[in-house]
Scaffold this motif. Structure first.
Motif, short mmCIF file in Angstrom:
data_model
loop_
_atom_site.label_atom_id
_atom_site.label_comp_id
_atom_site.label_asym_id
_atom_site.label_seq_id
_atom_site.Cartn_x
_atom_site.Cartn_y
_atom_site.Cartn_z
N ASN A 449 0.83 -1.21 0.00
CA ASN A 449 0.00 0.00 0.00
C ASN A 449 0.86 1.26 0.00
O ASN A 449 0.54 2.25 -0.67
CB ASN A 449 -0.92 0.00 1.21
N LEU A 450 1.97 1.23 0.76
CA LEU A 450 2.88 2.38 0.78
C LEU A 450 3.46 2.64 -0.61
O LEU A 450 3.54 3.79 -1.06
CB LEU A 450 4.01 2.13 1.79
N ALA A 451 3.86 1.58 -1.30
CA ALA A 451 4.42 1.73 -2.65
C ALA A 451 3.36 2.26 -3.62
O ALA A 451 3.65 3.09 -4.49
CB ALA A 451 4.96 0.39 -3.14
N PHE A 452 2.12 1.80 -3.46
CA PHE A 452 1.03 2.26 -4.32
C PHE A 452 0.83 3.76 -4.17
O PHE A 452 0.51 4.46 -5.15
CB PHE A 452 -0.25 1.51 -3.94
N ASN A 453 1.05 4.27 -2.95
CA ASN A 453 0.91 5.70 -2.68
C ASN A 453 2.23 6.47 -2.87
O ASN A 453 2.37 7.58 -2.36
CB ASN A 453 0.37 5.90 -1.26
N LYS A 454 3.18 5.85 -3.57
CA LYS A 454 4.48 6.46 -3.92
C LYS A 454 5.38 6.74 -2.72
O LYS A 454 6.35 7.49 -2.83
CB LYS A 454 4.27 7.79 -4.70
N ASP A 455 5.07 6.14 -1.56
CA ASP A 455 5.93 6.31 -0.39
C ASP A 455 6.95 5.17 -0.39
O ASP A 455 6.90 4.25 0.44
CB ASP A 455 5.08 6.29 0.89
N PHE A 456 7.89 5.22 -1.34
CA PHE A 456 8.80 4.11 -1.56
C PHE A 456 9.81 3.95 -0.43
O PHE A 456 10.27 2.84 -0.16
CB PHE A 456 9.51 4.28 -2.90
N LEU A 457 10.16 5.06 0.23
CA LEU A 457 11.12 4.96 1.33
C LEU A 457 10.56 4.10 2.45
O LEU A 457 11.22 3.16 2.92
CB LEU A 457 11.47 6.36 1.86
N ASN A 458 9.32 4.40 2.88
CA ASN A 458 8.74 3.62 3.97
C ASN A 458 8.37 2.20 3.51
O ASN A 458 8.40 1.26 4.32
CB ASN A 458 7.51 4.33 4.54
N ALA A 459 8.04 2.07 2.23
CA ALA A 459 7.80 0.72 1.70
C ALA A 459 9.08 -0.10 1.80
O ALA A 459 9.06 -1.27 2.21
CB ALA A 459 7.32 0.80 0.26
#
Length: 491
Positions: A449-459
């Motif tokens: 879900n984090l990657a889907f929302n472009k939050d790749f660092l936390n993903a």
């Protein structure tokens, strides 16, 4: 000490044999009692104790033959017929001849109540309860029987060993009825009784059940710690059923804690134990665990092979295991068919099994709905499948069976919601995160879900933490995702 018993009272030899069986080894007890019966062919208490020990070693036919010898002996007291009915029923249950066992045990209960023989009544109730377990007919009546037995113990036979057995059976009944907290409380009382009497076998078996209860609550890590606390004691016990309980529950927890190699090794030990038994129950248990292990790692072809091996047992051996196992095997067959076959063939297999074995609908009602949801997804009827999984999730949580809630309802539900309803996905994911103790599966969904929302660092950070705690659940696909999210953080 042994020679003194041989020339002493009958009570001495019986109690000595019982002591050896309970606290040391069934094999040693068998040797001891055979010596006693060879010394004196008319020594009936030794013959009775020997029958009991042979049954503990899985030699039920030998035990039944010994009972026939005793019942026809010139010195046999006809007033003890209720005792013989109890023993014969017990061994028939071991051979899964449950109809005959039920008839005999009902006779034994009536006779012991009429003669006010409380000791035999307590034993008879134990066998009656066992027939409930082996037929899958566990209900409030089972609880009432156990509560009656415990009261009889307290009033007439306050033996810590026998009271511990009753407490264990009550805990197992609560477990089957989904009353997990009551089961944990009861099994802890049982563990105290066994610990106070330094009963190694009882400690191992009761802690094995405690581990399964923790697994149901979703905490396989804690369950494995409980098992580790008695790992050194396990090597000191024999007896087919006791060893099965420990190894079965150990494998279950290893499966759901991502310890695939360790679980495979434990299951192999169950297969080895099966070679010592003349029943088929152990073989089915071991194959069922292999099925679960392969299914949870999505190795469906291996699971299909496990189901086929179990079905072969049905075809070649219509008996030799508790009747409920037939329904269990057919449920496994339906489950893997839903996962691997086209919907039309899946439904054909499901309908055939439900018609031929209607008990499946009651004994494995949730599993049948699970199977229906899997088929509906293949038919692109996702909304209907979502509703089934949502209902199952609530029911499992209400029953305090968190492990089943997560793996058989929650995670499949998330897979569906990801494609169909993102807002409900986030809501459900947060809820599952609250109830999950082992975080690997749910953290994969969070990273997605984090990657889907472009939050790749936390993903990426979530995947890094995930890798350190995933055990053998970590796959090459997970590693690719971790590297992909890392690449995005650089750019």
């Amino acid at each position: 000490e042994i020679s003194a018993c041989l020339v002493g009272s009958e009570m001495c030899i019986r109690d000595r044999g019982k002591h050896v069986a309970i606290n040391e080894s069934y094999e040693k007890a068998s040797q001891f009692l055979k010596t006693a019966t060879n010394e004196d062919k008319d020594f009936l208490p030794a013959w009775i104790a020997l029958a009991e020990v042979e049954a503990k070693l899985g030699n039920y036919n030998k035990a039944l033959a010994l009972i026939e010898i005793i019942s026809n002996h010139r010195y046999f007291n006809p007033d003890s017929i209720d005792d013989m009915l109890v023993l014969k029923s017990k061994y028939l249950v071991g051979l899964n001849q449950l109809e005959e066992a039920s008839l005999l045990i009902d006779q034994a209960i009536n006779l012991s109540e009429t003669s006010n023989d409380q000791s035999t009544l307590i034993d008879a109730i134990t066998i009656k309860i066992q027939t409930h377990f082996n037929t899958g007919n566990i209900n409030q009546k089972t609880v009432e029987l156990l509560e009656k037995q415990i009261l009889l113990h307290e009033k007439f036979m306050p033996d810590p060993y026998l009271m511990a057995i009753s407490s264990y059976n009550l805990a197992a009944t609560y477990h089957q009825l989904g009353q997990i907290d009551l089961a944990i409380k009861t099994i802890n009382e049982c563990i105290k009784l066994y610990t106070n009497t330094n009963n190694i076998r009882g400690i191992v078996v009761s802690k094995s059940l405690l581990s399964r209860l923790y697994k149901d609550k979703g905490d396989s890590g804690k369950a494995l710690m409980v098992l580790e606390s008695v790992d050194g004691l396990f090597g000191q016990i024999d007896g087919i059923s006791e060893q099965q309980v420990y190894l079965q529950y150990k494998a279950e927890n290893q499966i759901y804690y991502g310890l695939r190699n360790e679980a495979t090794e434990t299951i192999e030990k169950l297969h080895e134990l099966n070679l010592k038994s003349n029943g088929l129950e152990l073989k089915i248990v071991a194959l069922g665990l292999s099925f679960e292990l392969n299914q949870i790692h999505k190795d469906y072809q291996q699971s299909k092979m496990n189901a086929e091996q179990m079905h072969l047992i049905l075809e070649k051996h219509p008996a030799g295991y508790p009747p409920i196992y037939k329904d269990l095997i057919l449920t496994y067959e339906m489950f893997i068919a839903a996962l691997t076959e086209l919907p039309e063939k899946s439904r054909m297999i499901v309908n055939k099994n439900l018609v031929s074995n209607p008990n499946i609908k009651s004994f494995f009602e949730k599993e049948v709905r699970m199977i229906e949801a899997i088929i509906l997804v293949k038919e692109n009827k996702n909304i209907m499948a979502i509703e089934i999984y949502q209902d199952l999730l609530k029911e499992y949580v209400d029953a305090n069976k968190i492990q089943d809630a997560l793996y058989y309802a929650g995670y499949p539900l998330l897979d569906l919601l990801w494609e169909n309803n993102k807002s409900e996905y986030i809501k459900t994911m947060s809820y599952l995160d609250e109830i999950a103790t082992f975080k690997y599966p749910i953290n994969k969904y969070k990273a997605q879900n984090l990657a889907f929302n472009k939050d790749f660092l936390n993903a990426y950070l979530t995947m890094v933490e995930l890798k350190s705690k995933s055990n053998q659940f970590w796959t090459s696909k997970d590693q690719n995702l971790l590297e992909q999210y890392q690449e995005y953080t650089i750019h």
